[in-house]
Design a protein around this motif. Structure first.
Motif, PDB file in Angstrom:
ATOM      1  N   HIS A  36       0.809  -1.213   0.000  1.00 14.75           N
ATOM      2  CA  HIS A  36       0.000   0.000   0.000  1.00 14.75           C
ATOM      3  C   HIS A  36       0.850   1.275   0.000  1.00 14.75           C
ATOM      4  N   ASP A  37       2.153   1.181   0.218  1.00 13.17           N
ATOM      5  CA  ASP A  37       3.009   2.366   0.159  1.00 13.17           C
ATOM      6  C   ASP A  37       3.025   2.978  -1.241  1.00 13.17           C
ATOM      7  N   LEU A  38       2.759   2.166  -2.243  1.00 11.64           N
ATOM      8  CA  LEU A  38       2.743   2.645  -3.614  1.00 11.64           C
ATOM      9  C   LEU A  38       1.689   3.729  -3.799  1.00 11.64           C
ATOM     10  N   TRP A  39       0.520   3.559  -3.186  1.00 11.49           N
ATOM     11  CA  TRP A  39      -0.592   4.468  -3.399  1.00 11.49           C
ATOM     12  C   TRP A  39      -0.368   5.852  -2.795  1.00 11.49           C
ATOM     13  N   ARG A  45      -6.728   9.812  -6.661  1.00  9.71           N
ATOM     14  CA  ARG A  45      -7.049   8.396  -6.539  1.00  9.71           C
ATOM     15  C   ARG A  45      -7.100   7.806  -7.946  1.00  9.71           C
ATOM     16  N   PRO A  46      -6.395   6.723  -8.211  1.00 10.64           N
ATOM     17  CA  PRO A  46      -6.242   6.237  -9.580  1.00 10.64           C
ATOM     18  C   PRO A  46      -7.522   5.741 -10.233  1.00 10.64           C
ATOM     19  N   LEU A  47      -8.521   5.353  -9.492  1.00 12.74           N
ATOM     20  CA  LEU A  47      -9.755   4.850 -10.092  1.00 12.74           C
ATOM     21  C   LEU A  47     -10.811   5.930 -10.274  1.00 12.74           C
ATOM     22  N   ASP A  48     -10.492   7.166  -9.907  1.00 11.20           N
ATOM     23  CA  ASP A  48     -11.450   8.252 -10.093  1.00 11.20           C
ATOM     24  C   ASP A  48     -11.802   8.463 -11.559  1.00 11.20           C
ATOM     25  N   ALA A  49     -10.877   8.199 -12.470  1.00 11.08           N
ATOM     26  CA  ALA A  49     -11.165   8.377 -13.892  1.00 11.08           C
ATOM     27  C   ALA A  49     -12.260   7.424 -14.362  1.00 11.08           C
ATOM     28  N   ILE A  50     -12.396   6.293 -13.701  1.00 13.80           N
ATOM     29  CA  ILE A  50     -13.442   5.334 -14.071  1.00 13.80           C
ATOM     30  C   ILE A  50     -14.736   5.611 -13.320  1.00 13.80           C
ATOM     31  N   PHE A  51     -14.641   5.834 -12.014  1.00 13.07           N
ATOM     32  CA  PHE A  51     -15.850   5.964 -11.206  1.00 13.07           C
ATOM     33  C   PHE A  51     -16.351   7.397 -11.060  1.00 13.07           C
ATOM     34  N   ARG A  52     -15.489   8.381 -11.278  1.00  9.81           N
ATOM     35  CA  ARG A  52     -15.884   9.793 -11.211  1.00  9.81           C
ATOM     36  C   ARG A  52     -15.227  10.579 -12.348  1.00  9.81           C
ATOM     37  N   PRO A  53     -15.526  10.225 -13.594  1.00 10.42           N
ATOM     38  CA  PRO A  53     -14.870  10.913 -14.711  1.00 10.42           C
ATOM     39  C   PRO A  53     -15.354  12.353 -14.829  1.00 10.42           C
ATOM     40  N   LYS A  54     -14.458  13.214 -15.276  1.00 11.23           N
ATOM     41  CA  LYS A  54     -14.818  14.608 -15.523  1.00 11.23           C
ATOM     42  C   LYS A  54     -15.268  14.808 -16.958  1.00 11.23           C
TER      43      LYS A  54
END
Length: 121
Positions: A36-39, A45-54
């Motif tokens: 989890h240190d990678l994040w 947040r890396p999945l925002d582009a999928i779940f909350r796209p602009k």
């Protein structure tokens, strides 16, 4: 019923001699942190582009009744999405170059580069 079907354990034939066995698993002697240190290095947040796209490019957008492209576009327009929608439709019979009053593009490459697309459907 066959004997193989009644037996709950299935035996596999031995591997051919040409298949090399896996090397033994070695234990780590030192710890370099956890996965989890990678994040923590990501700003967003890396999945925002999928779940909350602009912004969303909808490939196959259409005004044709009953089409998947129309259904998805209508759902995006009638939801509280609030982002930018780029309809993509390469149909040469679309003389208005718009779908539901939104400018449509014939190819993804025509979408302006200053407007990054988070999600393409």
């Amino acid at each position: 019923m066959s004997a193989a079907a009644t037996n709950s354990r299935m035996t596999l034939p031995p591997l051919p001699k040409s298949v090399a066995p896996l090397p033994p698993i070695q234990k780590r002697t030192t710890s370099h942190g956890t996965a989890h240190d990678l994040w923590k290095h990501f700003q967003e947040r890396p999945l925002d582009a999928i779940f909350r796209p602009k912004s969303v490019a909808l490939i196959g957008a259409s005004e044709k009744e009953g089409s998947v492209g129309r259904t998805i576009l209508w759902n995006l327009l009638s939801s509280p999405f609030g982002g930018t929608i780029y309809p993509v439709n390469n149909n040469p019979r679309n003389p208005h170059k718009s779908i539901f009053g939104i400018k449509s593009y014939q190819r993804m490459q025509e979408i302006p580069e200053q407007d990054p697309i988070d999600l393409a459907i």
